[in-house]
Design a protein around this motif. Structure first.
Motif, short mmCIF file in Angstrom:
data_model
loop_
_atom_site.label_atom_id
_atom_site.label_comp_id
_atom_site.label_asym_id
_atom_site.label_seq_id
_atom_site.Cartn_x
_atom_site.Cartn_y
_atom_site.Cartn_z
N PRO A 23 37.13 -0.04 -20.59
CA PRO A 23 36.81 1.39 -20.77
C PRO A 23 37.22 1.96 -22.12
CG PRO A 23 37.58 1.01 -18.54
CD PRO A 23 37.76 -0.29 -19.27
N SER A 24 38.41 1.63 -22.59
CA SER A 24 38.87 2.21 -23.86
C SER A 24 38.06 1.67 -25.04
CB SER A 24 40.36 1.93 -24.07
OG SER A 24 40.62 0.54 -24.07
N ILE A 25 37.58 0.43 -24.93
CA ILE A 25 36.79 -0.13 -26.02
C ILE A 25 35.36 0.39 -25.98
CG2 ILE A 25 35.84 -2.28 -26.96
CD1 ILE A 25 38.51 -3.57 -26.47
N THR A 26 34.85 0.71 -24.80
CA THR A 26 33.55 1.36 -24.72
C THR A 26 33.59 2.66 -25.51
OG1 THR A 26 33.13 0.40 -22.54
CG2 THR A 26 31.80 2.31 -23.16
N GLU A 27 34.64 3.44 -25.31
CA GLU A 27 34.79 4.68 -26.07
C GLU A 27 34.89 4.39 -27.56
OE1 GLU A 27 37.42 8.71 -25.79
OE2 GLU A 27 38.55 6.83 -25.68
N LEU A 28 35.64 3.36 -27.92
CA LEU A 28 35.79 2.98 -29.33
C LEU A 28 34.44 2.63 -29.96
CD1 LEU A 28 37.40 2.15 -31.86
CD2 LEU A 28 37.79 -0.08 -30.76
N LEU A 29 33.61 1.90 -29.23
CA LEU A 29 32.30 1.51 -29.77
C LEU A 29 31.47 2.74 -30.11
CD1 LEU A 29 31.49 -1.43 -27.32
CD2 LEU A 29 32.08 -1.62 -29.74
N PHE A 30 31.50 3.74 -29.25
CA PHE A 30 30.77 4.98 -29.53
C PHE A 30 31.37 5.68 -30.75
CE2 PHE A 30 28.97 4.40 -25.36
CZ PHE A 30 27.72 5.01 -25.45
N ASP A 31 32.69 5.71 -30.83
CA ASP A 31 33.34 6.41 -31.94
C ASP A 31 33.12 5.68 -33.27
OD1 ASP A 31 34.24 8.44 -30.36
OD2 ASP A 31 36.25 7.63 -30.07
N MET A 32 32.72 4.43 -33.21
CA MET A 32 32.42 3.68 -34.43
C MET A 32 30.92 3.68 -34.75
SD MET A 32 35.10 0.45 -34.24
CE MET A 32 34.95 0.06 -35.97
N GLY A 33 30.16 4.47 -34.00
CA GLY A 33 28.73 4.56 -34.26
C GLY A 33 27.92 3.41 -33.70
N LEU A 34 28.45 2.74 -32.66
CA LEU A 34 27.78 1.59 -32.07
C LEU A 34 27.19 1.90 -30.70
CD1 LEU A 34 30.44 -1.05 -33.11
CD2 LEU A 34 28.03 -1.11 -33.80
N GLY A 35 27.13 3.17 -30.33
CA GLY A 35 26.65 3.53 -29.00
C GLY A 35 25.26 3.03 -28.69
N ASP A 36 24.39 3.00 -29.71
CA ASP A 36 23.01 2.57 -29.47
C ASP A 36 22.90 1.06 -29.29
OD1 ASP A 36 23.64 1.95 -32.08
OD2 ASP A 36 21.73 2.59 -32.92
N GLN A 37 23.98 0.32 -29.52
CA GLN A 37 23.97 -1.11 -29.30
C GLN A 37 24.70 -1.52 -28.02
OE1 GLN A 37 24.84 -1.85 -33.92
NE2 GLN A 37 24.42 -3.77 -32.87
N VAL A 38 25.29 -0.55 -27.33
CA VAL A 38 25.95 -0.83 -26.06
C VAL A 38 24.90 -0.80 -24.95
CG1 VAL A 38 27.72 -0.10 -24.41
CG2 VAL A 38 28.11 0.19 -26.88
N VAL A 39 24.72 -1.92 -24.26
CA VAL A 39 23.68 -2.01 -23.23
C VAL A 39 24.26 -2.06 -21.82
CG1 VAL A 39 22.03 -3.09 -24.79
CG2 VAL A 39 23.56 -4.54 -23.41
N GLY A 40 25.57 -2.31 -21.70
CA GLY A 40 26.19 -2.38 -20.38
C GLY A 40 27.64 -1.99 -20.42
N ARG A 41 28.11 -1.44 -19.31
CA ARG A 41 29.50 -0.96 -19.23
C ARG A 41 29.96 -1.02 -17.78
NH1 ARG A 41 29.56 4.04 -16.36
NH2 ARG A 41 27.49 4.99 -16.33
N THR A 42 31.26 -0.79 -17.56
CA THR A 42 31.78 -0.72 -16.19
C THR A 42 31.70 0.70 -15.67
OG1 THR A 42 34.10 -0.13 -16.63
CG2 THR A 42 33.48 -2.45 -16.91
N VAL A 43 31.87 0.84 -14.38
CA VAL A 43 31.87 2.17 -13.76
C VAL A 43 33.07 2.98 -14.23
CG1 VAL A 43 33.17 1.46 -11.71
CG2 VAL A 43 31.55 3.36 -11.55
#
Length: 266
Positions: A23-43
């Motif tokens: 979860p914390s790294i999912t947030e980090l990916l968005f904060d680094m401008g990588l949100g459009d490359q995230v295709v899957g995450r946990t609940v």
């Protein structure tokens, strides 16, 4: 080549399709401008709240829906040593080419984490910005703590059974930055059950009830105070995200802990 927490080498990737089980790294990916490359995450990946809802949930941190994962055609999977079972990661590695393993144990490890993600996914500028912001927040917390007396604390993460953290965990090291020293300092496991009749309640200066993974609320503190005859002013709710989430949230976390420690010291 960039090295992850277990010594695996990674090459830079231009068009990564990323699944995050942290979860914390999912947030980090968005904060680094990588949100459009995230295709899957946990609940449990709930930040950033509005944006993460658009990403497909594939299960939890311990179990996932394999069919959903396979359908995403991910190139990279980001996991954490503490949060994700090795057996699950090994199974996912059979069809996801690149497994990035993370394992921050101290707040300062965030610097390497930012660099690792930034280098692999071509976000070096964003990583440098986060490193600068984090170092400023960490320095502020350390300077604030210099004027405070150390406090021995018991940090609850669960009840029935009561569970806490030991000194080598990220949570404990985060608290130590603000001169809060978790008890006990060591145990056979990193997140042990604790015997409340052992005298530990009298040995600590404060008892902290985390908002996660168990969501402690005020009525739990009231019940605890009555059952164990502990003064109410010795019991405090603490934001679990600010103590246990590494990544970009740790920047705000360092500031939060500095304020919390000041409040605890009166």
């Amino acid at each position: 080549m960039f090295i992850d927490a277990i010594g695996q080498s990674h090459q830079p990737s231009q068009d990564a399709r990323i699944i995050s089980l942290v979860p914390s790294i999912t947030e980090l990916l968005f904060d680094m401008g990588l949100g459009d490359q995230v295709v899957g995450r946990t609940v449990f990946c709930v930040h950033p709240k509005d944006q993460v809802k658009q990403i497909r949930s594939i299960g939890g941190t311990k179990q996932v829906n394999m069919d959903k994962v396979k359908a995403l055609n991910a190139t990279h999977l980001i996991v954490n040593v503490d949060e994700n079972p090795k057996e699950l990661v090994d199974e996912l590695a059979e069809f996801i080419p690149h497994i990035v393993v993370t394992h921050p144990n101290t707040p300062s490890d965030n610097i390497d984490l930012f660099s690792l993600i930034g280098n692999i996914f071509n976000k070096k500028g964003e990583a440098a910005r986060l490193i600068s912001d984090f170092q400023a927040a960490l320095t502020h917390a350390q300077l604030t703590a210099q004027g405070l007396e150390e406090k021995k604390v018991l940090y609850f993460i669960w009840k029935d059974p009561w569970m806490t953290v030991t000194g080598e965990t990220y949570i404990s090291q985060s608290l130590r930055t603000a001169h809060m020293i978790t008890q006990p300092q060591s145990a056979e496991v990193r997140y042990p059950e604790i015997d409340l009749e052992s005298g530990v309640l009298d040995e600590v200066d404060a008892i902290l009830f985390s908002s996660e993974p168990f969501l402690f609320k005020q009525h739990h503190l009231d019940e605890f105070s009555e059952e164990y005859n502990i003064p109410a002013d010795k019991l405090h709710i603490i934001d679990g995200e600010m103590t246990s989430w590494y990544g970009s949230r740790a920047i705000e976390g360092m500031r939060y802990l500095a304020q919390f420690a000041q409040k605890l010291s009166g």
